[in-house]
Design a protein around this motif. Structure first.
Motif, PDB file in Angstrom:
ATOM      1  N   LEU A 236      12.902 -15.060 -24.716  1.00  0.00           N
ATOM      2  CA  LEU A 236      12.368 -13.916 -23.739  1.00  0.00           C
ATOM      3  C   LEU A 236      12.076 -12.641 -24.790  1.00  0.00           C
ATOM      4  N   THR A 237      11.161 -11.986 -24.343  1.00  0.00           N
ATOM      5  CA  THR A 237      11.146 -10.407 -25.038  1.00  0.00           C
ATOM      6  C   THR A 237      11.402  -9.620 -24.032  1.00  0.00           C
ATOM      7  N   PRO A 238      12.539  -9.203 -23.742  1.00  0.00           N
ATOM      8  CA  PRO A 238      12.868  -8.467 -22.476  1.00  0.00           C
ATOM      9  C   PRO A 238      12.592  -6.837 -22.357  1.00  0.00           C
ATOM     10  N   ALA A 239      12.622  -6.495 -23.598  1.00  0.00           N
ATOM     11  CA  ALA A 239      12.561  -5.019 -23.845  1.00  0.00           C
ATOM     12  C   ALA A 239      11.090  -4.607 -23.645  1.00  0.00           C
ATOM     13  N   HIS A 240      10.357  -5.447 -23.785  1.00  0.00           N
ATOM     14  CA  HIS A 240       8.743  -5.181 -23.807  1.00  0.00           C
ATOM     15  C   HIS A 240       7.980  -6.635 -24.130  1.00  0.00           C
ATOM     16  N   GLN A 241       7.579  -6.873 -23.074  1.00  0.00           N
ATOM     17  CA  GLN A 241       7.031  -8.442 -23.164  1.00  0.00           C
ATOM     18  C   GLN A 241       5.825  -8.587 -24.411  1.00  0.00           C
ATOM     19  N   PHE A 242       5.803  -9.361 -25.093  1.00  0.00           N
ATOM     20  CA  PHE A 242       4.938  -9.290 -26.100  1.00  0.00           C
ATOM     21  C   PHE A 242       3.902 -10.470 -25.654  1.00  0.00           C
ATOM     22  N   PRO A 243       2.570 -10.175 -25.496  1.00  0.00           N
ATOM     23  CA  PRO A 243       1.960  -8.964 -25.748  1.00  0.00           C
ATOM     24  C   PRO A 243       1.573  -8.216 -24.628  1.00  0.00           C
ATOM     25  N   LEU A 244       2.177  -8.656 -23.333  1.00  0.00           N
ATOM     26  CA  LEU A 244       1.852  -8.156 -21.715  1.00  0.00           C
ATOM     27  C   LEU A 244       2.218  -6.762 -21.733  1.00  0.00           C
ATOM     28  N   GLY A 245       3.394  -6.605 -22.070  1.00  0.00           N
ATOM     29  CA  GLY A 245       3.931  -5.112 -22.065  1.00  0.00           C
ATOM     30  C   GLY A 245       5.236  -5.098 -21.040  1.00  0.00           C
ATOM     31  N   ALA A 246       5.314  -6.071 -20.291  1.00  0.00           N
ATOM     32  CA  ALA A 246       6.368  -5.802 -19.060  1.00  0.00           C
ATOM     33  C   ALA A 246       7.852  -5.534 -19.469  1.00  0.00           C
ATOM     34  N   VAL A 247       8.657  -4.746 -18.912  1.00  0.00           N
ATOM     35  CA  VAL A 247       9.860  -4.878 -18.938  1.00  0.00           C
ATOM     36  C   VAL A 247      10.786  -5.662 -18.284  1.00  0.00           C
ATOM     37  N   ARG A 252      15.931  -9.936 -12.958  1.00  0.00           N
ATOM     38  CA  ARG A 252      15.562 -11.198 -13.518  1.00  0.00           C
ATOM     39  C   ARG A 252      16.567 -11.426 -14.839  1.00  0.00           C
ATOM     40  N   ARG A 253      16.812 -10.348 -15.561  1.00  0.00           N
ATOM     41  CA  ARG A 253      17.909 -10.502 -16.372  1.00  0.00           C
ATOM     42  C   ARG A 253      19.168 -11.140 -15.899  1.00  0.00           C
ATOM     43  N   ARG A 254      19.540 -10.910 -15.019  1.00  0.00           N
ATOM     44  CA  ARG A 254      20.916 -11.490 -14.203  1.00  0.00           C
ATOM     45  C   ARG A 254      20.490 -13.003 -14.053  1.00  0.00           C
ATOM     46  N   ALA A 255      19.311 -13.235 -13.357  1.00  0.00           N
ATOM     47  CA  ALA A 255      19.047 -14.604 -13.142  1.00  0.00           C
ATOM     48  C   ALA A 255      18.926 -15.366 -14.421  1.00  0.00           C
ATOM     49  N   ALA A 256      18.167 -14.796 -15.496  1.00  0.00           N
ATOM     50  CA  ALA A 256      18.337 -15.733 -16.572  1.00  0.00           C
ATOM     51  C   ALA A 256      19.699 -15.989 -17.265  1.00  0.00           C
ATOM     52  N   LEU A 257      20.693 -15.101 -17.269  1.00  0.00           N
ATOM     53  CA  LEU A 257      21.985 -15.345 -17.775  1.00  0.00           C
ATOM     54  C   LEU A 257      22.847 -16.364 -16.873  1.00  0.00           C
ATOM     55  N   GLU A 258      22.620 -16.204 -15.628  1.00  0.00           N
ATOM     56  CA  GLU A 258      23.229 -17.384 -14.836  1.00  0.00           C
ATOM     57  C   GLU A 258      22.664 -18.532 -14.954  1.00  0.00           C
ATOM     58  N   ARG A 261      24.069 -19.877 -18.210  1.00  0.00           N
ATOM     59  CA  ARG A 261      25.562 -20.260 -17.717  1.00  0.00           C
ATOM     60  C   ARG A 261      25.426 -21.791 -16.910  1.00  0.00           C
ATOM     61  N   GLY A 262      24.496 -21.744 -16.113  1.00  0.00           N
ATOM     62  CA  GLY A 262      24.521 -22.932 -15.193  1.00  0.00           C
ATOM     63  C   GLY A 262      24.013 -24.093 -15.886  1.00  0.00           C
ATOM     64  N   THR A 263      23.321 -24.127 -17.004  1.00  0.00           N
ATOM     65  CA  THR A 263      22.777 -25.330 -17.634  1.00  0.00           C
ATOM     66  C   THR A 263      23.335 -25.508 -18.997  1.00  0.00           C
ATOM     67  N   ALA A 264      24.314 -24.809 -19.319  1.00  0.00           N
ATOM     68  CA  ALA A 264      25.008 -24.571 -20.730  1.00  0.00           C
ATOM     69  C   ALA A 264      24.032 -24.524 -21.744  1.00  0.00           C
ATOM     70  N   GLY A 265      22.960 -23.566 -21.163  1.00  0.00           N
ATOM     71  CA  GLY A 265      21.968 -23.375 -22.354  1.00  0.00           C
ATOM     72  C   GLY A 265      22.137 -21.911 -22.842  1.00  0.00           C
ATOM     73  N   PHE A 266      20.844 -21.654 -23.516  1.00  0.00           N
ATOM     74  CA  PHE A 266      20.828 -20.251 -24.423  1.00  0.00           C
ATOM     75  C   PHE A 266      19.704 -19.452 -23.874  1.00  0.00           C
ATOM     76  N   VAL A 267      19.740 -18.341 -23.861  1.00  0.00           N
ATOM     77  CA  VAL A 267      18.644 -17.156 -23.871  1.00  0.00           C
ATOM     78  C   VAL A 267      18.530 -16.609 -25.211  1.00  0.00           C
ATOM     79  N   ILE A 268      17.044 -16.991 -25.798  1.00  0.00           N
ATOM     80  CA  ILE A 268      17.055 -16.207 -27.106  1.00  0.00           C
ATOM     81  C   ILE A 268      16.330 -14.977 -26.710  1.00  0.00           C
TER      82      ILE A 268
END
Ligand code: PLP
Length: 460
Positions: A236-247, A252-258, A261-268
């Protein structure tokens, strides 16, 4: 038609393309500078002698010199005549038609204003750091990077970006691009969810590493993380989506972290331009919300200069050893001299001061760009303006990116269309990804004027 001229003092070949106007002369001189034929610091003929040789009025030449002086291409010095300014424009090479030749004006995204690199401060920090560094620092060291730099970064990132960072979980590397390669090497092939629009090189790195890719749509709240399929890593580019620009919104941040945790995966978390935030309250990095599932990557490419090739991973505790090992296999360690300098620059708060100065300058440019679009091209929409170094301009209906790029090249302006960043099948409405930070200060107004002409022409 090229016209070679011999003058009593200096020969100067100027391409006037059959036109004998001030504008043609300006274009010819810019071409001579940007193509490298007239090197930085090279003298140019006096306006009197060039006017005589070209058969132009002396005033025409003097005015052209004046204009190029105001734009920063030429410098008039008392007693030593007019010379090419010391830092002429240079445009990185690439693949689009606009990239195949160097253009004097450049609003493509991806670069800060490299002319603003704090050379003197950087040199002073280098001098201090290099003189004081213990001898062993100049030998082979920890592949994770120099400890003093990791300590400085841990404290800076916690203070300025809201991370929970410990020096032992930081790995220094040469850019986000290397960071991604190290993650691939450390984790082994996975299935990764990528935003529908992003840097093409990211897909290439992941494909080379044998990773499977799925695509996540992006809307005005950032990546729609709820629609991830069976991926186990998400970039993810959470601070400023590249290139569309959304924050990326808080929910959605909480959902991505959940999800991680649920998939034993990682967010880069690619925090490539997170220091540049203009309108809203500062927004911390996602890593601060859960350091055990986020692989954070920051870079000096936007705050200082891409040429430094300095970036940092802040990783979950368990990943620190395999990522450091991947770094050792990749290139032993990053260059220590630049690491020492950055550590000293951070320690003395020079980095903070530089970022704050750049933030003010880029905010001003962002405001000028927004004003240009709203006042002169109301049929265009501008988005992604609350942060970062680029904005997305959606073209008026019926206009294409190819038309926009061609009109721009004719005006010596390099632009980049949105399509180059779209995943297959994810094409959006035609748009321009405008990197308003890219030009040097003296070329910014000229670049904006030319962009205004392009947008107006597309709107008629
Ligand atoms: C989305 C994104 N991530 C990361 C980077 C930084 O890459 P690097 O640190 O390799 O210079 C860029 C630079 O253009 C970028 O656009």
């Amino acid at each position: 038609m090229p016209i070679p001229w011999a003058t009593s003092g200096l020969d100067l070949h100027v391409e006037l393309a059959g036109r004998r106007s001030r504008r043609a002369l300006e274009e010819g001189l810019r071409e001579a500078i940007t193509s490298g034929r007239l090197a930085a610091g090279a003298p140019v003929p006096s306006s009197r002698s060039l006017a005589r040789d070209l058969g132009l009025a002396r005033n025409t030449v003097a005015e052209a010199y004046g204009q190029l002086g105001a734009e920063g291409w030429l410098e008039a010095r008392q007693g030593s005549g007019t010379r090419v300014a010391p830092t002429p424009q240079s445009v990185p090479s690439g693949t689009s038609p606009a990239r195949s030749r160097r253009l004097p004006y450049d609003l493509r995204p991806g670069s800060p204003d490299v002319a603003s690199f704090p050379r003197r401060e950087w040199l002073a920090a280098s001098r201090r750091a290099w003189l004081e560094a213990p001898d062993p620092d100049f030998g082979y060291g920890d592949p994770a990077g120099l400890l003093p730099l990791r300590q400085q970064l841990a404290s800076y990132l916690s203070r300025a970006r809201g991370l929970r960072a410990e020096p032992g979980h930081i790995v220094i590397c040469s850019g986000f691009t290397q960071a991604l390669g190290l993650v691939c090497a450390a984790l082994g092939p996975h299935r990764i969810a990528l935003e529908s629009h992003g840097l093409p090189v990211v897909r290439a790195i992941l494909a080379d590493a044998g990773w499977a890719i799925e695509t996540v749509p992006v809307d005005e709240h950032g990546a729609a993380v709820g629609s991830v399929g069976d991926a186990t890593v998400m970039l993810l580019t959470p601070a400023h989506q590249f290139p569309l620009g959304a924050v990326l919104g808080a929910r959605r941040r909480r959902a991505a972290l959940e999800w991680a945790r649920g998939t034993a995966g990682f967010v880069i978390e690619d925090d490539y331009d997170g220091e540049f935030r203009y309108d809203r309250e500062p927004l911390g990095a996602m890593q601060g919300m859960d350091p055990e599932v986020v692989i954070y990557v920051g870079t000096a490419s936007k705050t200082l200069a891409p040429a430094l090739r300095l970036a940092w991973l802040v990783v979950p505790a368990a990943l620190a050893p395999p990522i450091a090992q991947a770094k050792r296999r990749a290139d032993t360690q990053s260059g220590v001299l630049e690491q020492l300098t950055l550590a000293e620059y951070l320690r003395t708060n020079g980095y903070d001061r530089h970022v704050r100065r750049r933030r003010t300058a880029y905010r001003r440019r962002r405001d000028a760009l927004v004003q240009l679009v709203t006042e002169t091209a109301p049929k265009c929409r501008i988005e992604g303006i609350s942060a970062g170094l680029h904005a997305l301009i959606t073209l008026p209906s019926g206009a294409t990116e190819e038309q926009a790029l061609a009109l721009a090249v004719r005006r010596d302006l390099a632009l980049q269309g949105l399509a180059t960043f779209s995943a297959e099948g994810q094409e959006a409405a035609p748009g321009l990804v405008v990197g308003y930070a890219s030009p040097a200060e003296h070329a910014f107004v000229g670049a904006l004027d030319r962009l205004g002409e392009v947008l107006r022409e597309l709107s008629t």
